[in-house]
Scaffold this motif. Structure first.
Motif, mmCIF file in Angstrom:
data_model
loop_
_atom_site.group_PDB
_atom_site.id
_atom_site.type_symbol
_atom_site.label_atom_id
_atom_site.label_comp_id
_atom_site.label_asym_id
_atom_site.label_seq_id
_atom_site.Cartn_x
_atom_site.Cartn_y
_atom_site.Cartn_z
ATOM 1 N N GLY A 46 0.813 -1.209 0.000
ATOM 2 C CA GLY A 46 0.000 0.000 0.000
ATOM 3 C C GLY A 46 0.846 1.258 0.000
ATOM 4 O O GLY A 46 0.516 2.249 -0.660
ATOM 5 N N ALA A 47 1.967 1.229 0.726
ATOM 6 C CA ALA A 47 2.871 2.382 0.765
ATOM 7 C C ALA A 47 3.491 2.643 -0.603
ATOM 8 O O ALA A 47 3.630 3.801 -1.025
ATOM 9 N N GLU A 48 3.875 1.588 -1.313
ATOM 10 C CA GLU A 48 4.459 1.752 -2.641
ATOM 11 C C GLU A 48 3.445 2.346 -3.619
ATOM 12 O O GLU A 48 3.779 3.218 -4.428
ATOM 13 N N ALA A 75 9.741 -4.152 7.546
ATOM 14 C CA ALA A 75 10.508 -4.789 6.471
ATOM 15 C C ALA A 75 10.255 -4.124 5.123
ATOM 16 O O ALA A 75 11.091 -4.206 4.233
ATOM 17 N N SER A 76 9.091 -3.443 4.977
ATOM 18 C CA SER A 76 8.771 -2.874 3.665
ATOM 19 C C SER A 76 7.988 -1.561 3.735
ATOM 20 O O SER A 76 7.808 -0.915 2.708
ATOM 21 N N ALA A 290 7.879 -3.110 -4.303
ATOM 22 C CA ALA A 290 8.150 -1.956 -5.165
ATOM 23 C C ALA A 290 7.732 -2.241 -6.601
ATOM 24 O O ALA A 290 7.173 -1.367 -7.284
ATOM 25 N N ILE A 291 7.983 -3.461 -7.075
ATOM 26 C CA ILE A 291 7.605 -3.823 -8.444
ATOM 27 C C ILE A 291 6.093 -3.821 -8.606
ATOM 28 O O ILE A 291 5.540 -3.175 -9.510
ATOM 29 N N LEU A 292 5.406 -4.522 -7.714
ATOM 30 C CA LEU A 292 3.952 -4.618 -7.825
ATOM 31 C C LEU A 292 3.289 -3.280 -7.529
ATOM 32 O O LEU A 292 2.360 -2.864 -8.237
#
Length: 333
Positions: A46-48, A75-76, A290-292
């Motif tokens: 969600g952040a990405e 972690a992300s 990050a990719i998705l």
């Protein structure tokens, strides 16, 4: 759906978004600047998604999340400082997210997704859902279809992830490049590219219909030999969430792998999906998110601006091949 009223960009906005205006045009930037987006589920994925659409210059983004910040988020989830553990995830994201683009209106809603009714979703142009149950995703997609709101669902388990788009009746402009011969007769053939803008439309099926797709059919079995079992892996992970009311956890790794394999064996031929597919579905891995997340955000931008063909209708990131690919799941098949 919110009224589609286009307001002019201010001089300050035109300066800030100058590079984007050069990329996709002033009219498309105006459409972005007048759009209201909901992101439900502020995990790493969600952040990405949020990062990319905030930078693009939307009018407003609402973060919806009732969960508390946990150690797994670090972690992300790059918006949340480690000092915010135990606080609401949506609220903990606001400060760093707002710093990306002060011109975008950001709001945190700490309510529970399942408590949001039809009137709540009608405030948005695009709804993006992560971490929700299939029942909730389906309920919200049906609301969005009723009110012509563009709908996206996405999830990330470890390094495996997917996104789904239901854009209903979607019109867009696509640039088609053709090569025009400019050389004279009897000369070596020379060409130059000529771009023609073509208007197109696509009709998307509902989430509910794609989830009831017969993946055991002979047609899909043949196609899966080319694309891999990502669709069924997604279904298995969704069933795990439904049964356990959570996603696989690193602390329960061995136990959860056994449960996942049992679900796999009950749903499909075990030979189609090797055990290794379930070795890396714990937590969220930042590079994969990050990719998705970048892919989903780009699809939101394309949808709002109505520029370029959207993904129809699933996108999968498969860690076994380190590749993302589009999978068309259509009830017409």
């Amino acid at each position: 759906m919110v009224e589609n009223v286009i307001h002019e960009l201010t001089a300050e906005e035109a300066e800030l978004y100058d590079r984007q205006i050069r990329l996709w045009g002033l009219e498309n930037q105006k459409k972005l600047r007048n759009s209201k987006i909901l992101i439900a589920g502020l995990n790493g994925l969600g952040a990405e998604i949020a990062k990319n659409i905030i930078l693009a210059g939307l009018k407003s983004v609402t973060f919806l999340d009732s969960a508390k910040v946990s150690k797994l988020d670090f972690a992300s989830q790059f918006f949340i400082p480690t000092t915010e553990e135990g606080k609401n995830r949506a609220e903990a994201c606001l400060l760093r997210a707002q710093a990306l683009n002060p011109m975008v209106e950001l709001t945190a809603d700490t309510g529970d997704l399942k408590d949001k009714d039809e009137e709540f979703f009608k405030k948005f142009n695009v709804v993006v859902i992560t971490e929700a149950s299939i029942a909730e995703q389906t309920r919200i997609d049906n609301i969005c279809r009723e009110h012509n709101i563009k709908f996206f669902a996405a999830d990330m388990w470890g390094m495996f992830g997917f996104s789904f788009a239901d854009l209903q009746e979607h019109e867009f402009a696509e640039d088609i490049i053709k090569h025009k011969v400019i050389s004279k007769p009897h000369e070596k053939v020379k060409t130059e590219p000529v771009t023609h803008t073509t208007k197109r439309s696509l009709k998307f099926p509902s989430l509910e219909s794609t989830l009831s797709f017969d993946f055991k059919s002979q047609y899909f079995t043949k196609r899966m030999k080319k694309t891999g079992p990502a669709y069924i892996v997604m279904k298995i992970l969704q069933k795990f969430r439904e049964d356990e009311n959570r996603d696989p956890l690193p602390a329960h790794r061995d136990e959860d792998i056994k449960k996942l394999l049992a679900i796999r064996d009950s749903m499909s031929d075990a030979n189609l999906i090797p055990d290794i597919y379930f070795e890396h579905v714990f937590g969220q891995i930042s590079p994969s998110s990050a990719i998705l997340g970048g892919s989903v955000a780009q699809e939101v931008i394309k949808t709002v601006s109505q520029k370029d063909a959207p993904h129809y209708n699933y996108f999968f990131f498969d860690p076994q091949t380190a590749c993302g690919f589009i999978e068309r799941i259509d009830t017409a098949y």
